[in-house]
Design a protein around this motif. Structure first.
Motif, PDB file in Angstrom:
ATOM      1  N   ASP A  47       0.672  -1.409  -0.051  1.00 18.62           N
ATOM      2  CA  ASP A  47      -0.065  -0.158  -0.083  1.00 18.62           C
ATOM      3  C   ASP A  47       0.871   1.259   0.004  1.00 18.62           C
ATOM      4  OD1 ASP A  47      -2.344  -1.555   0.180  1.00 18.62           O
ATOM      5  OD2 ASP A  47      -2.084  -1.809   2.391  1.00 18.62           O
ATOM      6  N   GLY A  48       1.730   1.225  -0.754  1.00 12.63           N
ATOM      7  CA  GLY A  48       2.747   2.284  -0.752  1.00 12.63           C
ATOM      8  C   GLY A  48       3.801   2.535  -0.063  1.00 12.63           C
ATOM      9  N   ARG A  49       3.840   1.575   1.091  1.00 11.30           N
ATOM     10  CA  ARG A  49       4.633   1.657   2.386  1.00 11.30           C
ATOM     11  C   ARG A  49       5.965   0.665   2.197  1.00 11.30           C
ATOM     12  NH1 ARG A  49       0.323   0.821   6.605  1.00 11.30           N
ATOM     13  NH2 ARG A  49       2.000   0.549   8.212  1.00 11.30           N
ATOM     14  N   LYS A  50       7.007   0.814   2.328  1.00 11.34           N
ATOM     15  CA  LYS A  50       8.245  -0.052   2.422  1.00 11.34           C
ATOM     16  C   LYS A  50       8.063  -0.878   3.713  1.00 11.34           C
ATOM     17  CE  LYS A  50      11.077   2.088  -0.871  1.00 11.34           C
ATOM     18  NZ  LYS A  50      12.399   2.443  -1.126  1.00 11.34           N
ATOM     19  N   ILE A  51       7.980  -2.335   3.791  1.00  8.88           N
ATOM     20  CA  ILE A  51       7.694  -3.010   4.931  1.00  8.88           C
ATOM     21  C   ILE A  51       9.050  -4.090   4.855  1.00  8.88           C
ATOM     22  CG2 ILE A  51       6.410  -4.631   6.402  1.00  8.88           C
ATOM     23  CD1 ILE A  51       5.265  -1.903   5.803  1.00  8.88           C
ATOM     24  N   GLN A  52       9.856  -3.672   5.813  1.00  3.30           N
ATOM     25  CA  GLN A  52      10.930  -4.560   6.103  1.00  3.30           C
ATOM     26  C   GLN A  52      10.458  -5.805   7.129  1.00  3.30           C
ATOM     27  OE1 GLN A  52      14.314  -4.735   4.685  1.00  3.30           O
ATOM     28  NE2 GLN A  52      13.950  -6.819   5.677  1.00  3.30           N
ATOM     29  N   TYR A  53      10.782  -7.067   6.601  1.00  3.43           N
ATOM     30  CA  TYR A  53      10.427  -8.308   7.173  1.00  3.43           C
ATOM     31  C   TYR A  53      11.603  -8.656   8.009  1.00  3.43           C
ATOM     32  CZ  TYR A  53       5.692  -8.677   5.481  1.00  3.43           C
ATOM     33  OH  TYR A  53       4.479  -8.258   5.161  1.00  3.43           O
ATOM     34  N   VAL A  54      11.453  -9.040   9.367  1.00  6.02           N
ATOM     35  CA  VAL A  54      12.428  -9.599  10.098  1.00  6.02           C
ATOM     36  C   VAL A  54      12.045 -11.048  10.668  1.00  6.02           C
ATOM     37  CG1 VAL A  54      13.761  -9.561  12.291  1.00  6.02           C
ATOM     38  CG2 VAL A  54      13.231  -7.287  10.937  1.00  6.02           C
ATOM     39  N   LYS A  55      12.766 -12.111  10.403  1.00  5.77           N
ATOM     40  CA  LYS A  55      12.275 -13.382  10.928  1.00  5.77           C
ATOM     41  C   LYS A  55      12.777 -13.601  12.458  1.00  5.77           C
ATOM     42  CE  LYS A  55      12.778 -16.847   8.234  1.00  5.77           C
ATOM     43  NZ  LYS A  55      13.357 -18.231   7.485  1.00  5.77           N
ATOM     44  N   MET A  83       6.294 -22.379  18.938  1.00  2.00           N
ATOM     45  CA  MET A  83       6.401 -21.602  17.828  1.00  2.00           C
ATOM     46  C   MET A  83       7.974 -21.427  17.399  1.00  2.00           C
ATOM     47  SD  MET A  83       5.197 -17.710  16.673  1.00  2.00           S
ATOM     48  CE  MET A  83       6.480 -16.966  17.611  1.00  2.00           C
ATOM     49  N   GLN A  84       8.285 -22.057  16.480  1.00  2.00           N
ATOM     50  CA  GLN A  84       9.937 -21.907  16.061  1.00  2.00           C
ATOM     51  C   GLN A  84      10.039 -20.747  15.346  1.00  2.00           C
ATOM     52  OE1 GLN A  84      12.453 -24.060  16.980  1.00  2.00           O
ATOM     53  NE2 GLN A  84      10.878 -24.772  18.623  1.00  2.00           N
ATOM     54  N   GLU A  85       9.260 -20.314  14.376  1.00  2.00           N
ATOM     55  CA  GLU A  85       9.570 -19.057  13.513  1.00  2.00           C
ATOM     56  C   GLU A  85       8.398 -18.348  13.430  1.00  2.00           C
ATOM     57  OE1 GLU A  85      13.274 -20.933  10.701  1.00  2.00           O
ATOM     58  OE2 GLU A  85      11.151 -20.230   9.827  1.00  2.00           O
ATOM     59  N   ALA A  86       8.604 -17.096  13.081  1.00  2.00           N
ATOM     60  CA  ALA A  86       7.399 -16.077  12.727  1.00  2.00           C
ATOM     61  C   ALA A  86       8.126 -14.984  11.803  1.00  2.00           C
ATOM     62  CB  ALA A  86       6.974 -15.602  13.844  1.00  2.00           C
ATOM     63  N   LEU A  87       7.339 -14.130  10.966  1.00  2.09           N
ATOM     64  CA  LEU A  87       7.879 -13.106  10.547  1.00  2.09           C
ATOM     65  C   LEU A  87       7.108 -11.721  10.887  1.00  2.09           C
ATOM     66  CD1 LEU A  87       7.767 -13.960   6.520  1.00  2.09           C
ATOM     67  CD2 LEU A  87       9.896 -13.333   8.072  1.00  2.09           C
ATOM     68  N   ILE A  88       7.901 -10.821  11.164  1.00  2.00           N
ATOM     69  CA  ILE A  88       7.355  -9.465  11.617  1.00  2.00           C
ATOM     70  C   ILE A  88       7.494  -8.434  10.667  1.00  2.00           C
ATOM     71  CG2 ILE A  88       9.273  -8.998  13.165  1.00  2.00           C
ATOM     72  CD1 ILE A  88       7.484  -7.677  15.235  1.00  2.00           C
ATOM     73  N   GLY A  89       6.610  -7.802  10.275  1.00  2.00           N
ATOM     74  CA  GLY A  89       6.821  -6.650   9.105  1.00  2.00           C
ATOM     75  C   GLY A  89       7.058  -5.455   9.665  1.00  2.00           C
ATOM     76  N   ILE A  90       7.862  -4.576   9.383  1.00  2.00           N
ATOM     77  CA  ILE A  90       8.010  -3.199  10.101  1.00  2.00           C
ATOM     78  C   ILE A  90       8.042  -2.287   9.097  1.00  2.00           C
ATOM     79  CG2 ILE A  90       9.423  -1.781  11.604  1.00  2.00           C
ATOM     80  CD1 ILE A  90      10.767  -4.707  12.537  1.00  2.00           C
ATOM     81  N   ASP A  91       7.137  -1.131   9.235  1.00  2.00           N
ATOM     82  CA  ASP A  91       7.343   0.062   8.424  1.00  2.00           C
ATOM     83  C   ASP A  91       8.644   0.701   8.469  1.00  2.00           C
ATOM     84  OD1 ASP A  91       6.752   2.450   7.278  1.00  2.00           O
ATOM     85  OD2 ASP A  91       4.670   2.300   7.365  1.00  2.00           O
ATOM     86  N   GLN A  92       9.372   0.923   7.332  1.00  2.00           N
ATOM     87  CA  GLN A  92      10.556   1.288   7.551  1.00  2.00           C
ATOM     88  C   GLN A  92      10.416   3.085   7.864  1.00  2.00           C
ATOM     89  OE1 GLN A  92      12.616   0.686   3.775  1.00  2.00           O
ATOM     90  NE2 GLN A  92      13.960  -1.116   4.846  1.00  2.00           N
ATOM     91  N   MET A  93       9.504   3.592   7.637  1.00  2.00           N
ATOM     92  CA  MET A  93       9.581   5.160   7.821  1.00  2.00           C
ATOM     93  C   MET A  93       9.117   5.166   9.214  1.00  2.00           C
ATOM     94  SD  MET A  93       7.139   7.986   5.820  1.00  2.00           S
ATOM     95  CE  MET A  93       8.438   8.022   4.342  1.00  2.00           C
ATOM     96  N   THR A  94       7.911   4.673   9.747  1.00  2.00           N
ATOM     97  CA  THR A  94       7.281   4.703  11.042  1.00  2.00           C
ATOM     98  C   THR A  94       8.085   4.149  12.026  1.00  2.00           C
ATOM     99  OG1 THR A  94       5.512   3.414  10.878  1.00  2.00           O
ATOM    100  CG2 THR A  94       5.153   5.391   9.961  1.00  2.00           C
ATOM    101  N   LYS A  95       8.560   3.019  11.563  1.00  2.00           N
ATOM    102  CA  LYS A  95       9.190   2.029  12.732  1.00  2.00           C
ATOM    103  C   LYS A  95       8.045   1.704  13.494  1.00  2.00           C
ATOM    104  CE  LYS A  95      13.458   2.596  11.300  1.00  2.00           C
ATOM    105  NZ  LYS A  95      13.167   3.624  10.357  1.00  2.00           N
ATOM    106  N   HIS A  96       6.836   1.225  12.857  1.00  2.00           N
ATOM    107  CA  HIS A  96       5.772   0.813  13.615  1.00  2.00           C
ATOM    108  C   HIS A  96       5.619  -0.758  12.941  1.00  2.00           C
ATOM    109  CE1 HIS A  96       3.815   4.904  14.651  1.00  2.00           C
ATOM    110  NE2 HIS A  96       4.772   4.477  15.389  1.00  2.00           N
ATOM    111  N   ILE A  97       5.000  -1.675  14.041  1.00  2.00           N
ATOM    112  CA  ILE A  97       4.614  -2.847  13.292  1.00  2.00           C
ATOM    113  C   ILE A  97       3.593  -2.963  12.305  1.00  2.00           C
ATOM    114  CG2 ILE A  97       4.120  -5.192  14.033  1.00  2.00           C
ATOM    115  CD1 ILE A  97       5.363  -4.822  16.609  1.00  2.00           C
TER     116      ILE A  97
END
Length: 220
Positions: free
Chosen positions: A141-149, A159-173
């Motif tokens: 949606d026009g936002r750059k989302i950096q995923y961290v495993k 739960m062995q693994e999960a992905l968390i997506g972080i908005d690069q601009m706001t640093k919000h989840i």
């Protein structure tokens, strides 16, 4: 299906909130720095109001269910609305209010009980207990989302693994994704994030007089 989804959500969120194994040594430096920025920002807010979608999908079973919820946080106190149920924590007791059944369950909060749901940690559960690895960068949606495993240090963790997506601009989840062995994909996606909102003084207070016809089940 409604009850199954509610149970699955609560179980998943409980699992996500409570892994703590004191690990960081093997994390990627870039991922570690990003996680630290997110945590610093969240902790600096006086309060937070979040609206989110909970999405459960299994393509093999041709199943896709989505429901919406909201969460207000201030310190350890919270107000959670999900699937027709309200859960309130005033700092000492947890109140679960079910209008459909006209029933309220009251229990003491025990911080040492890992089976208790604590939405107050929904935005910080990953502070301890995981190795962080940089993953893909996506445009959403026009936002750059950096995923961290997130990788659990304990090999016996549920739960062995999960992905968390972080908005690069706001640093919000932006979202959290967990894929299970049975092909089920669970996503919690933040649709609105409002920090430092004017909150009513009684938002996190329980007023029994508002529920005159409800059955009150006091567990403690």
């Amino acid at each position: 299906m409604h009850n199954i989804m509610k149970s699955t959500f609560l179980t998943t969120l409980t699992v996500l909130l409570f892994f703590s194994f004191n690990i960081k040594a093997q994390s990627d430096a870039k991922a570690q720095n990003l996680i630290s920025e997110v945590l610093s920002k969240v902790k600096a807010y006086d309060n937070i109001q979040v609206e989110f979608s909970y999405i459960l999908e299994n393509t093999q079973e041709k199943l896709k269910q989505e429901t919406r919820g909201s969460l207000s946080l201030k310190d350890e106190k919270y107000l959670l609305n999900l699937m027709g149920t309200t859960q309130l924590f005033d700092g000492e007791k947890i109140y679960t209010i079910i209008p459909e059944d006209e029933e309220i369950t009251i229990s003491n909060y025990n911080p040492e009980n890992d089976n208790q749901l604590t939405p107050s940690k929904m935005l910080t559960f990953f502070e301890e207990g995981y190795i962080y690895k940089n993953d893909i960068l996506q445009n959403k949606d026009g936002r750059k989302i950096q995923y961290v495993k997130l990788i659990a240090k304990d090999s016996e963790a549920d739960m062995q693994e999960a992905l968390i997506g972080i908005d690069q601009m706001t640093k919000h989840i932006y979202n959290l994704i967990q894929s299970q062995d049975n092909g089920t994909r669970i996503e919690i996606r933040v649709t609105k994030f409002k920090p430092n909102q004017p909150l009513s003084t009684n938002m996190f207070s329980f007023d029994e007089s508002r529920y005159p016809d409800y059955y009150i089940n006091n567990l403690d």
